[in-house]
Scaffold this motif. Structure first.
Motif, PDB file in Angstrom:
ATOM      1  N   MET A 238      -0.754   6.933  20.763  1.00  0.00           N
ATOM      2  CA  MET A 238       0.370   8.319  21.838  1.00  0.00           C
ATOM      3  C   MET A 238       0.723   7.135  23.363  1.00  0.00           C
ATOM      4  SD  MET A 238       1.042   9.193  18.835  1.00  0.00           S
ATOM      5  CE  MET A 238       2.338  10.120  19.208  1.00  0.00           C
ATOM      6  N   GLU A 239       1.388   7.975  23.731  1.00  0.00           N
ATOM      7  CA  GLU A 239       1.447   7.614  25.088  1.00  0.00           C
ATOM      8  C   GLU A 239       0.983   8.629  26.454  1.00  0.00           C
ATOM      9  OE1 GLU A 239       5.428   9.815  26.385  1.00  0.00           O
ATOM     10  OE2 GLU A 239       5.371  10.568  24.863  1.00  0.00           O
ATOM     11  N   THR A 240      -0.293   9.303  25.465  1.00  0.00           N
ATOM     12  CA  THR A 240      -1.067   9.787  25.924  1.00  0.00           C
ATOM     13  C   THR A 240      -2.083   9.108  26.049  1.00  0.00           C
ATOM     14  OG1 THR A 240      -1.973  11.446  24.250  1.00  0.00           O
ATOM     15  CG2 THR A 240      -0.221  11.697  25.988  1.00  0.00           C
ATOM     16  N   GLY A 241      -2.742   7.975  25.456  1.00  0.00           N
ATOM     17  CA  GLY A 241      -3.455   7.932  24.926  1.00  0.00           C
ATOM     18  C   GLY A 241      -4.181   8.063  23.345  1.00  0.00           C
ATOM     19  N   LEU A 242      -4.212   8.759  22.834  1.00  0.00           N
ATOM     20  CA  LEU A 242      -4.645   9.963  21.668  1.00  0.00           C
ATOM     21  C   LEU A 242      -4.567   8.835  20.778  1.00  0.00           C
ATOM     22  CD1 LEU A 242      -5.683  12.384  19.943  1.00  0.00           C
ATOM     23  CD2 LEU A 242      -3.353  12.958  20.002  1.00  0.00           C
ATOM     24  N   VAL A 243      -5.586   8.754  20.227  1.00  0.00           N
ATOM     25  CA  VAL A 243      -5.302   7.728  18.860  1.00  0.00           C
ATOM     26  C   VAL A 243      -5.574   8.878  17.559  1.00  0.00           C
ATOM     27  CG1 VAL A 243      -6.313   5.904  17.691  1.00  0.00           C
ATOM     28  CG2 VAL A 243      -6.074   5.776  20.136  1.00  0.00           C
ATOM     29  N   LEU A 244      -4.918   8.438  16.365  1.00  0.00           N
ATOM     30  CA  LEU A 244      -5.054   9.151  15.806  1.00  0.00           C
ATOM     31  C   LEU A 244      -3.733   9.191  14.083  1.00  0.00           C
ATOM     32  CD1 LEU A 244      -1.814  12.423  14.947  1.00  0.00           C
ATOM     33  CD2 LEU A 244      -1.922  10.470  16.966  1.00  0.00           C
ATOM     34  N   ASN A 245      -4.452   9.427  12.960  1.00  0.00           N
ATOM     35  CA  ASN A 245      -4.056   8.753  11.778  1.00  0.00           C
ATOM     36  C   ASN A 245      -2.877   9.631  11.780  1.00  0.00           C
ATOM     37  OD1 ASN A 245      -5.828   7.108  11.223  1.00  0.00           O
ATOM     38  ND2 ASN A 245      -7.253   9.017  10.697  1.00  0.00           N
ATOM     39  N   VAL A 246      -0.915   8.933  11.050  1.00  0.00           N
ATOM     40  CA  VAL A 246      -0.161   9.168  10.809  1.00  0.00           C
ATOM     41  C   VAL A 246       0.407   8.480   9.294  1.00  0.00           C
ATOM     42  CG1 VAL A 246       0.570   9.075  13.021  1.00  0.00           C
ATOM     43  CG2 VAL A 246       0.827   7.501  11.607  1.00  0.00           C
ATOM     44  N   PRO A 247       1.468   8.785   8.125  1.00  0.00           N
ATOM     45  CA  PRO A 247       2.383   8.587   7.669  1.00  0.00           C
ATOM     46  C   PRO A 247       2.267   6.845   7.662  1.00  0.00           C
ATOM     47  CG  PRO A 247       2.856  10.479   7.672  1.00  0.00           C
ATOM     48  CD  PRO A 247       2.325   9.932   8.651  1.00  0.00           C
ATOM     49  N   LEU A 248       1.896   5.728   6.655  1.00  0.00           N
ATOM     50  CA  LEU A 248       2.157   4.451   7.223  1.00  0.00           C
ATOM     51  C   LEU A 248       4.054   4.141   7.233  1.00  0.00           C
ATOM     52  CD1 LEU A 248       0.473   2.889   3.658  1.00  0.00           C
ATOM     53  CD2 LEU A 248      -0.165   3.216   5.375  1.00  0.00           C
ATOM     54  N   PHE A 249       4.959   4.664   6.936  1.00  0.00           N
ATOM     55  CA  PHE A 249       6.031   5.110   7.517  1.00  0.00           C
ATOM     56  C   PHE A 249       6.433   5.158   9.292  1.00  0.00           C
ATOM     57  CE2 PHE A 249       6.168   8.912   6.216  1.00  0.00           C
ATOM     58  CZ  PHE A 249       6.567   9.412   6.612  1.00  0.00           C
TER      59      PHE A 249
ATOM     60  N   ASP B  84       0.664  -1.013  -0.154  1.00  0.00           N
ATOM     61  CA  ASP B  84      -0.086  -0.085   0.379  1.00  0.00           C
ATOM     62  C   ASP B  84       1.128   1.335   0.453  1.00  0.00           C
ATOM     63  OD1 ASP B  84      -1.388   1.844   0.207  1.00  0.00           O
ATOM     64  OD2 ASP B  84      -3.227   1.345   2.331  1.00  0.00           O
ATOM     65  N   THR B  85       1.077   1.473  -1.464  1.00  0.00           N
ATOM     66  CA  THR B  85       2.335   2.767  -1.396  1.00  0.00           C
ATOM     67  C   THR B  85       1.406   3.979  -1.674  1.00  0.00           C
ATOM     68  OG1 THR B  85       2.938   1.969  -3.300  1.00  0.00           O
ATOM     69  CG2 THR B  85       4.158   1.498  -1.821  1.00  0.00           C
ATOM     70  N   ALA B  86       0.589   4.089  -1.531  1.00  0.00           N
ATOM     71  CA  ALA B  86      -0.601   5.122  -1.819  1.00  0.00           C
ATOM     72  C   ALA B  86      -0.218   6.333  -1.157  1.00  0.00           C
ATOM     73  CB  ALA B  86      -2.143   4.643  -2.382  1.00  0.00           C
ATOM     74  N   SER B  87       0.516   7.331  -2.334  1.00  0.00           N
ATOM     75  CA  SER B  87       0.751   8.753  -1.433  1.00  0.00           C
ATOM     76  C   SER B  87      -0.292   9.085  -0.184  1.00  0.00           C
ATOM     77  CB  SER B  87       1.390   9.501  -2.448  1.00  0.00           C
ATOM     78  OG  SER B  87       0.062  10.238  -3.023  1.00  0.00           O
ATOM     79  N   GLY B  88      -0.124   9.848   0.658  1.00  0.00           N
ATOM     80  CA  GLY B  88      -1.087  10.059   1.874  1.00  0.00           C
ATOM     81  C   GLY B  88      -2.055   8.677   2.397  1.00  0.00           C
ATOM     82  N   ALA B  89      -1.552   7.955   1.974  1.00  0.00           N
ATOM     83  CA  ALA B  89      -2.381   6.642   2.957  1.00  0.00           C
ATOM     84  C   ALA B  89      -1.716   6.516   3.982  1.00  0.00           C
ATOM     85  CB  ALA B  89      -2.256   5.633   2.324  1.00  0.00           C
ATOM     86  N   THR B  90      -2.539   6.464   5.184  1.00  0.00           N
ATOM     87  CA  THR B  90      -2.548   6.868   6.531  1.00  0.00           C
ATOM     88  C   THR B  90      -2.501   5.513   7.426  1.00  0.00           C
ATOM     89  OG1 THR B  90      -5.106   7.592   6.675  1.00  0.00           O
ATOM     90  CG2 THR B  90      -2.362   9.286   6.711  1.00  0.00           C
ATOM     91  N   LYS B  91      -2.712   5.244   8.418  1.00  0.00           N
ATOM     92  CA  LYS B  91      -2.855   4.249   9.310  1.00  0.00           C
ATOM     93  C   LYS B  91      -3.090   4.907  11.149  1.00  0.00           C
ATOM     94  CE  LYS B  91       1.591   3.189  11.377  1.00  0.00           C
ATOM     95  NZ  LYS B  91       2.801   2.136  10.698  1.00  0.00           N
ATOM     96  N   PRO B  92      -4.216   3.872  11.944  1.00  0.00           N
ATOM     97  CA  PRO B  92      -4.220   5.012  13.138  1.00  0.00           C
ATOM     98  C   PRO B  92      -2.902   4.457  14.196  1.00  0.00           C
ATOM     99  CG  PRO B  92      -5.315   3.167  12.261  1.00  0.00           C
ATOM    100  CD  PRO B  92      -4.518   3.306  11.497  1.00  0.00           C
ATOM    101  N   VAL B  93      -2.425   4.918  14.905  1.00  0.00           N
ATOM    102  CA  VAL B  93      -1.436   4.589  16.104  1.00  0.00           C
ATOM    103  C   VAL B  93      -1.962   5.130  16.948  1.00  0.00           C
ATOM    104  CG1 VAL B  93       1.149   5.150  14.605  1.00  0.00           C
ATOM    105  CG2 VAL B  93      -0.029   7.011  15.747  1.00  0.00           C
TER     106      VAL B  93
END
Lengths: 190, 309
Positions: A157-168, A146-155
């Motif tokens: 964070m240490e505070t519990g915040l979930v957000l979308n970031v680039p695949l790398f 999945d190398t489509a530019s702009g593709a994201t995935k949820p991660v």
């Protein structure tokens, strides 16, 4: 009690205290119908609940200025549903309930300095820096192919915040986030 | 290379001040063509006409006048039939989107006339001025359309309150409620697209006006509104010296009780009423008129300087 103000001193941006709660004058208009009395028309916002309403005052009306101050605070730790901060000038510690911290909790990491708005000594708002750095606690590996530019995935964070970031982005990395939008800005090298 | 800078302060108001100049020229031409004499009377006087909600500004023991009325009526009593004046006037503490404590008032007076003649003057004057500054058809003002041609509305205070506020003020003389509903419910609906006359105020709110002979609960007083903005206040003048003295004494006592600026009664003015024939007079805010002609939001945009600028 704070300074007493008369209706003639009402202005946009002024902060008033009424029934023990702080209000911001978000809109203001002076009116004087024909040969009638001076009227001071205000749109007020409760600075705790955010509720807005319109009210008209007369020249004789008096108000208490809200006793407000901004103080730099350093975030120390969380204990249950309380967040502990330290006043950076007096070194006094203050506990703020989770409900009062609100969404700011998503960005609070140890030793972060914030501006806290105090009404009669009670915290009513937290002003975060525009950008903070947080560590990624949990990230699934990017899906292969999945190398489509702009593709994201949820991660997460240490505070519990979930957000979308680039695949790398990988677990353990530090990310710079914009606290106003909650969005990913860039990876922090380090 | 820097982009051209947006003008600030007085430079930003040039187009509006140029139109203001042409409008003032047209006002003078209109009155001159109608046989009026332009006069200048003092801006400072020892004893203004007391009005409960208007405070004059003290100046070296006298007062800067909130209106030239006190002198204009003495000219009428001296036999001047048709007079007008464009003058700076002063009202303490009035600052807002539509108010400066120093502003420009046009006043005109007619002997042997009542307030209906003034309403005709208003229509003639505004049509003349708009034409002179090149405004035809409809143009925008604060997000609405305004126009001067076409028929102008006429509503009595009674009708306007029944329609927009749901009560009838001459039956319930609640001044406080009247003022608030006027500002919140009535005014915003008046004078669109063409101006509108609001007629026949409760007798208690017309200290210098004659009561309507066929309906003494109201006075022959009107206000001119355009796009919700109060532009002018006119009336058939009260010419009974004893009644006028009583009303001014009441106004002064009420001012004293309210802690307002107090001063002696204008004796020369009261004495002149003894020889004053029936007459009518009106005051129109020039700054607000220019706001309407130039799609300005605030009085600051149509004066060369704002207070303290």
């Amino acid at each position: 009690m704070g300074t007493v103000l008369t209706a003639g001193e009402l202005r946009k941006g002024l902060k008033l205290e009424m029934d023990g709660e702080p209000y911001l004058v978000v809109d203001f208009e002076f009116s004087k119908p024909g040969k009638g009395q001076a009227l001071y028309r205000c749109r007020l916002r409760n600075m705790i609940t955010g509720i807005q309403f319109d009210r008209t005052y007369r020249s004789g009306d008096k108000f208490n200025a809200a006793d407000m101050e901004e103080q730099e605070m350093e975030y120390l730790y969380r204990a249950g549903d309380k967040f502990c901060f330290m006043n950076t000038s007096s070194y006094e510690q203050i506990e703020v309930p989770e409900a009062q911290v609100g969404d700011a909790a998503n960005f609070l990491t140890e030793n972060l300095k914030v501006e806290m708005l105090l009404f009669e000594g009670r915290p009513i708002g937290i002003d975060l820096p525009n950008f903070v750095e947080l560590r990624v606690m949990k990230a699934d590996p990017g899906i292969k192919g999945d190398t489509a530019s702009g593709a994201t995935k949820p991660v997460t964070m240490e505070t519990g915040l979930v957000l979308n970031v680039p695949l790398f982005i990988e677990e353990g990395e530090m990310l710079k986030l914009d606290t106003r939008t909650g969005a990913y800005v860039e990876r922090v090298k380090g | 290379m820097h982009p051209p800078e947006e003008p600030e302060g007085p430079a930003s108001r040039r187009a509006r001040l140029e139109l203001r100049c042409r409008a003032l020229g047209a006002v003078r031409e209109f009155f001159s063509q109608s046989g009026f004499l332009e006069v200048q009377t003092p801006v400072r006087c020892p004893a203004p006409i007391p009005e409960l909600h208007i405070d004059p500004i003290p100046a070296d023991g006298w007062f800067l006048l909130p209106s030239p009325e006190v002198y204009m009526k003495r000219l009428l009593a001296a036999g001047y039939e048709k007079i007008f004046q464009i003058s700076p006037v002063f009202r303490r503490g009035e600052v807002g989107r539509l108010h400066h404590p120093e502003f420009t008032l046009l006043e005109w007076y007619r002997l042997d006339a009542d307030y209906t003649a003034l309403q005709e003057d208003c229509e003639g004057l505004l049509r003349f001025v708009c034409k002179a500054v090149g405004l035809v058809g409809e143009w925008p003002h604060r997000g609405n359309r305004v126009a001067v041609e076409g028929s102008w509305g006429r509503l009595t205070v009674r009708e306007a309150f029944s329609r927009f506020a749901g009560w009838e003020p001459s039956a319930n003389p609640d001044q406080d409620r009247f003022d608030i509903d006027m500002v919140e419910k009535v005014e915003p609906n008046l004078g669109r697209p063409t101006p509108c006359f609001l007629l026949d105020y409760p007798a208690s709110q017309a200290s210098l006006a004659r009561l309507k002979p066929e309906d003494p609960a109201v006075a022959e007083r009107f206000e001119l509104y355009w796009n919700g903005i109060e532009l002018a206040n006119g009336f058939s003048e009260l010419t009974d010296p004893a009644e006028q003295r009583k009303r001014l004494e009441d106004a002064l006592a009420a001012k004293r009780a309210a802690g307002g600026v107090t001063h002696p009664l204008p004796e020369a003015f009261l004495q002149s009423l003894a020889t004053l024939p029936p007459c009518a007079g009106i005051a129109l805010g020039i700054d607000r008129l220019v706001m309407l002609l130039t799609n300005a939001d605030a009085i600051d945009q149509v004066t060369a300087f704002s207070p303290g600028e």
